[in-house]
Each structure stands twice: as structure tokens, then as C-alpha cells.
Design a protein around this motif. Structure first.
Motif, PDB file in Angstrom:
ATOM      1  N   GLY A  15       1.281  -1.559  -0.200  1.00  0.00           N
ATOM      2  CA  GLY A  15       0.020  -0.748   0.081  1.00  0.00           C
ATOM      3  C   GLY A  15       1.054   0.954   0.289  1.00  0.00           C
ATOM      4  N   GLY A  16       1.747   1.456   0.558  1.00  0.00           N
ATOM      5  CA  GLY A  16       3.092   1.798   0.296  1.00  0.00           C
ATOM      6  C   GLY A  16       3.365   2.538  -0.985  1.00  0.00           C
ATOM      7  N   SER A  17       4.190   3.969  -1.171  1.00  0.00           N
ATOM      8  CA  SER A  17       4.769   4.345  -2.226  1.00  0.00           C
ATOM      9  C   SER A  17       6.507   4.356  -2.777  1.00  0.00           C
ATOM     10  N   LEU A  18       7.057   4.314  -3.395  1.00  0.00           N
ATOM     11  CA  LEU A  18       8.242   4.556  -3.743  1.00  0.00           C
ATOM     12  C   LEU A  18       8.655   5.458  -5.011  1.00  0.00           C
ATOM     13  N   ARG A  19       9.730   5.906  -5.024  1.00  0.00           N
ATOM     14  CA  ARG A  19      10.258   6.984  -6.164  1.00  0.00           C
ATOM     15  C   ARG A  19      11.475   6.256  -6.651  1.00  0.00           C
TER      16      ARG A  19
END
Length: 123
Positions: A15-19
Motif C-alpha cells: 500500500g505504500g509508495s516509492l519513487r
């Protein structure tokens, strides 16, 4: 030849994010098409996303609506924003450049590759 270096990988909860970033050196990236691919252990390299020299984009079915590819020609860098991450997104992510400037989905069309960055999504 373009030298590519990926960064931004890491461990994130589902559910998290990364770039991810793909920084180029040696040549300007503005005329190149750039793609992101990933490879999980025991699996083939999979197309994730690509962007043409003019900014048109293409996405793999498994990431459509969750991932966004973009480019900043002033910084000679291409990004992959990954939202709503799932455990099945766990893989080593590679960026690659092609001098044709297109958003190819097959690795064979890419001339230059980075060393990869690990993304691990925990459940």
C-alpha cells in the motif's frame, strides 16, 4: 553510450509508495526513449513502463493506474513513481535507454542498462 544509475529502491509495506530515479551521464537523455523493467527471482525480466523522447508513455498491464513514469530533461533523469505497492511488485528494477527514442516494451530494443535497484514490498 549512456551510463545509467538507478536509486530510490528499498523496503516498503504493501500500500505504500516509492519513487525510483534513473540518472544518466555520458550523454544527454533527452533524445532517448527510457524504459523500466523488473526481474524477480526465478522469473523473466518484465516490462514495467517506458517513455518516449517526447514524453509519451506506455505501461505494463500489472502496473497501470498505480505507476507513473516521467522525465526531467534538465536533470537528465527519468523517474518511476510507484503507488499502491503490492508484494508481487517485489523485484530488482532496472532502467534502460534506447537511442530510437521510443517506448519499447521488449528489452532487446534497449542499448544501455543500469545496475538495478531492489524494491521489496512486505505484506
Amino acid at each position: 553510450q549512456v551510463q545509467l544509475v538507478e536509486s530510490g529502491g528499498g523496503l516498503v509495506q504493501a500500500g505504500g509508495s516509492l519513487r525510483l530515479s534513473c540518472a544518466a551521464s555520458g550523454r544527454t537523455l533527452s533524445s532517448y526513449g527510457v524504459g523500466w523493467f523488473r526481474q524477480a527471482p526465478g522469473k523473466e525480466r518484465e516490462f514495467v513502463a517506458a517513455i518516449t523522447w517526447s514524453g509519451a508513455t506506455n505501461y505494463g498491464d500489472s502496473v497501470k493506474g498505480r505507476f507513473t513514469i516521467s522525465r526531467d530533461n534538465a536533470k537528465n533523469t527519468v523517474y518511476l513513481r510507484m503507488n499502491s505497492l503490492k508484494p508481487e511488485d517485489t523485484a530488482v528494477y532496472y532502467c534502460a535507454a534506447n537511442s530510437g527514442g521510443d517506448a519499447y516494451t521488449f528489452p532487446i530494443y534497449y542499448n544501455d542498462w543500469g545496475q538495478g535497484t531492489q524494491v521489496t514490498v512486505s505484506s
